[in-house]
Enzyme design. Structure first.
Site, PDB file in Angstrom:
ATOM      1  N   HIS A  96     -11.131  -4.474   9.146  1.00 23.88           N
ATOM      2  CA  HIS A  96     -11.680  -4.333   7.790  1.00 23.88           C
ATOM      3  C   HIS A  96     -13.002  -3.570   7.801  1.00 23.88           C
ATOM      4  O   HIS A  96     -13.796  -3.700   6.869  1.00 23.88           O
ATOM      5  CB  HIS A  96     -11.935  -5.704   7.149  1.00 23.88           C
ATOM      6  CG  HIS A  96     -10.700  -6.485   6.830  1.00 23.88           C
ATOM      7  ND1 HIS A  96      -9.902  -7.058   7.790  1.00 23.88           N
ATOM      8  CD2 HIS A  96     -10.118  -6.782   5.636  1.00 23.88           C
ATOM      9  CE1 HIS A  96      -8.894  -7.693   7.211  1.00 23.88           C
ATOM     10  NE2 HIS A  96      -8.996  -7.535   5.915  1.00 23.88           N
ATOM     11  N   GLU A 148       0.814  -1.221   0.000  1.00 27.05           N
ATOM     12  CA  GLU A 148       0.000   0.000   0.000  1.00 27.05           C
ATOM     13  C   GLU A 148       0.846   1.268   0.000  1.00 27.05           C
ATOM     14  O   GLU A 148       0.544   2.230  -0.703  1.00 27.05           O
ATOM     15  CB  GLU A 148      -0.971   0.019   1.190  1.00 27.05           C
ATOM     16  CG  GLU A 148      -2.146  -0.946   1.066  1.00 27.05           C
ATOM     17  CD  GLU A 148      -1.806  -2.373   1.455  1.00 27.05           C
ATOM     18  OE1 GLU A 148      -0.692  -2.613   1.968  1.00 27.05           O
ATOM     19  OE2 GLU A 148      -2.658  -3.267   1.245  1.00 27.05           O
TER      20      GLU A 148
END
Lengths: 324, 331
Positions: free
Chosen positions: B133, B64
């Site tokens: 998440h 990321e």
């Protein structure tokens, strides 16, 4: 784009660039010591051969990304000394209009995409710029400078891997000056050379004497050719040493006087002057002239920057977002 | 069926916007994890890989920080990257490039450079994916000068706001709610832009103003129907972009109704609606209030796994109805 020992003009240019970096930083060091400069800065005195050799191997339209210790990179890529000095002196005419200071000088017109205050922060950015050139079908190369401290950041590993798998036109240049602030590379790495890490990414890794401007140029020329032809990145390690402390807070408690003076004996500028004289490229009088010209140039830069208007707070709020 | 009647899903609307932007401008490209053949973790990129190929719909390793940084560099070098981060929770892996780099480069360099990039990421709970998440981190981004922050609540806005974000010369964080991806609504086919910084009035009422973001907009509208049956006439306002924030329509509506309920999924402590509450309190709208400002937020806890725990962690429609009725009673 010529070898620093190929002809008198290039030798002179390389020497002038190294002296400009040295004298700029000495001037900054002096202004700071006398309380005439604000903030902090990171000096690269002793490391001048690395940016000079690297940028000699680049085209004018190639790009670089730089670091917190970035004055040399900016100067070697062609930045204007007066605008740099004006930035450090908190002037409106500085490269960043006083918003960035020493750690954020960029000069997009000369291909300098910016210094960076975050260790390893520029490595993903350089990789992305190289991706942009690839996508546009442009044959530019990005030279990405960082220090030995950066190779232990995740950003280094993620970005170098992206550059490698996409075979991007970027050269990763580690200026290994032996210390990440106070932490030595002997303690921070379990391998001897940063260049060994290249094997983990499937790219060439090359260690050179970073105080030898010709050696840096030669390694960089090979790496640039590889990058430009689409074969992908190289990890180039320029082994060097910073004479000054990490920043203004440094008391040099982590290294010895002997070590510092040993490296001062390997002055990259003195070494290059000796070589160009021995090669018959420049005479001692030419060298004296280069030194004198640089001194005059720096004096003019400081004088002009000092007389510029101070950075203006009136439109600070309008500086945050670009307008369409 | 006219264009106006065409309904597509929120995910399709995002995909349509990206496709139209890529057709119109060679500088626009996409990068992210599993956006290629896989089609994206939430199916958003879908067939874009087949249409535009692997160079412009660029699958990346799980890196990321590296891919957001690559987008920053590509934007600096003149491209218009769109990064997909698979879950907005994973932006934590990339925060240096978002907060220290993308947000500040234009300012730090004295305006010498721009970073025209879009970072899209799904946020929110409701899928049983638990604490790593399911977060709603929009207030973090909104707190950083230099970022724009967009939270589309409808399929139409998912397209119009994204196209505006791609045009924008600044880094724009677009937070798409994962429960909305499969919801549908009318979306014009042309490449229309919904300007950033315009609060939408989703429903107009006389008695109570509800300000809601993300998935809470549709929950607030559903609650408003129930409240209407109880004789409470509710306005629902959706700021759509947290930065820039269009506060005036909110102040005007609150001044009119005299009651305000602020609803967000994120934990209440130092949340985005705290900012809205402060703006109301700093304005003359304060003098028009018939009852104290009320916030209804997610609990100050990580999102839990078990479905009954997860739904208890964030406002549901009955919670909004109850909070609305309490406000009416208090005034």
């Amino acid at each position: 784009m010529a070898h620093p020992l190929s002809d008198p003009a290039t030798a002179r240019q390389a020497l002038a660039t190294m002296w400009e970096i040295r004298r700029f930083e000495e001037a900054v060091d002096d202004l700071f010591a006398r309380g005439l400069m604000h903030g902090t800065m990171h000096l690269s005195i002793g490391q001048e051969a690395s940016p000079t050799g690297v940028c000699l191997a680049l085209r004018d339209d190639d790009a670089i990304t730089s670091t917190h210790r970035g004055h040399g990179h900016c100067i070697a890529k062609g930045a204007d000394l007066t605008r740099m000095m004006a930035e450090l002196l908190a002037k409106e005419t500085g490269y960043c209009r006083g918003r960035g200071g020493s750690m954020h000088i960029a000069d997009v017109d000369t291909g300098n995409l910016g210094a960076n205050g975050i260790v390893a922060g520029g490595i993903p950015i350089a990789t992305g710029a190289a991706l942009a050139y690839r996508l546009r079908g442009d044959d530019k190369v990005v030279a990405c400078f960082f220090g030995d401290g950066a190779v232990n950041e995740g950003a280094f590993h993620e970005a170098v891997n992206l550059g490698a798998i996409w075979k991007l036109p970027v050269v990763y240049i580690c200026e290994n000056n032996k210390y990440g602030m106070s932490f030595s590379t002997e303690k921070s790495m379990a391998v001897e050379n940063v260049a060994e890490k290249a094997a983990g990414y499937g790219m060439p890794g090359v260690t050179v004497d970073g105080n030898d401007v010709a050696a840096v140029y030669e390694a960089m020329e090979t790496a640039v050719a590889r990058a430009r032809s689409g074969e992908g990145p190289t990890l180039l390690e320029n082994v060097t040493y910073r004479w000054k402390g990490h920043s203004k807070s440094d008391k040099n408690l982590y290294r010895t006087r002997d070590e510092i003076s040993e490296w001062q004996g390997r002055d990259p500028i003195v070494a290059f002057e000796t070589r160009v004289v021995e090669a018959g490229l420049l005479g001692r009088d030419d060298i004296a002239a280069v030194r004198d010209e640089v001194v005059q140039k720096l004096r003019a830069a400081v004088r002009e920057a000092n007389s510029a208007p101070d950075a203006d707070p009136s439109d600070l709020l309008d500086s945050v977002y670009a307008s369409a | 069926m006219s264009d106006q009647d065409r309904e597509i899903s929120y995910a399709e609307a995002v995909r349509e916007a990206i496709g139209q932007a890529m057709e119109a401008d060679d500088r626009v490209f996409m990068l992210g994890e599993d956006i290629g053949v896989y089609g994206g973790a939430f199916g958003v990129s879908g067939d874009l890989f087949e249409r535009f190929g692997p160079e412009r719909v660029r699958d990346t390793p799980i890196s990321e920080l590296g891919i957001v940084g690559a987008a920053v560099g590509a934007a600096l070098a003149g491209m218009r990257p769109i990064v997909e981060i698979q879950f907005s929770d994973f932006t934590n892996q990339a925060m240096d490039q978002i907060v220290n780099q993308a947000a500040k480069i234009h300012f730090m360099l004295g305006g010498a450079a721009e970073v025209p990039m879009v970072l899209r990421a799904p946020l929110g709970s409701g899928t049983g994916a638990a604490a790593q998440h399911s977060q709603s981190l929009e207030a973090w981004f909104a707190h950083v000068p230099g970022l724009k922050v967009v939270m589309p609540a409808t399929a139409e806005d998912a397209k119009g706001l994204l196209l505006a974000a791609i045009d924008d010369p600044n880094p724009v964080i677009v937070l798409e709610h994962k429960l909305l991806y499969r919801t549908s609504g009318p979306v014009p086919e042309e490449a229309f832009r919904t300007p950033l910084g315009q609060t939408a009035v989703r429903r107009e009422g006389a008695d109570l103003t509800i300000v809601a973001t993300g998935v809470m907009v549709s929950r607030a509208l559903e609650a408003a129907e129930t409240l209407a049956r109880d004789g409470v006439d509710v306005s629902v306002l959706d700021p759509r972009t947290l930065t820039p924030l269009d506060i005036e329509p909110i102040l005007a509506d609150v001044s009119r109704t005299g009651r305000v309920l602020l609803v967000q999924e994120a934990p209440g402590h130092v949340g985005f609606t705290s900012e809205i509450a402060a703006r109301i309190a700093e304005s003359p709208a304060l003098y028009r209030l018939l009852a104290p400002i009320r916030r209804l937020s997610g609990l100050d806890i990580p999102i839990p796994y078990a479905p009954q725990l997860e739904s208890a962690a964030v406002p549901q429609v009955p919670d909004i109805v109850e909070a609305g009725l309490t406000l009416i009673k208090e005034s």
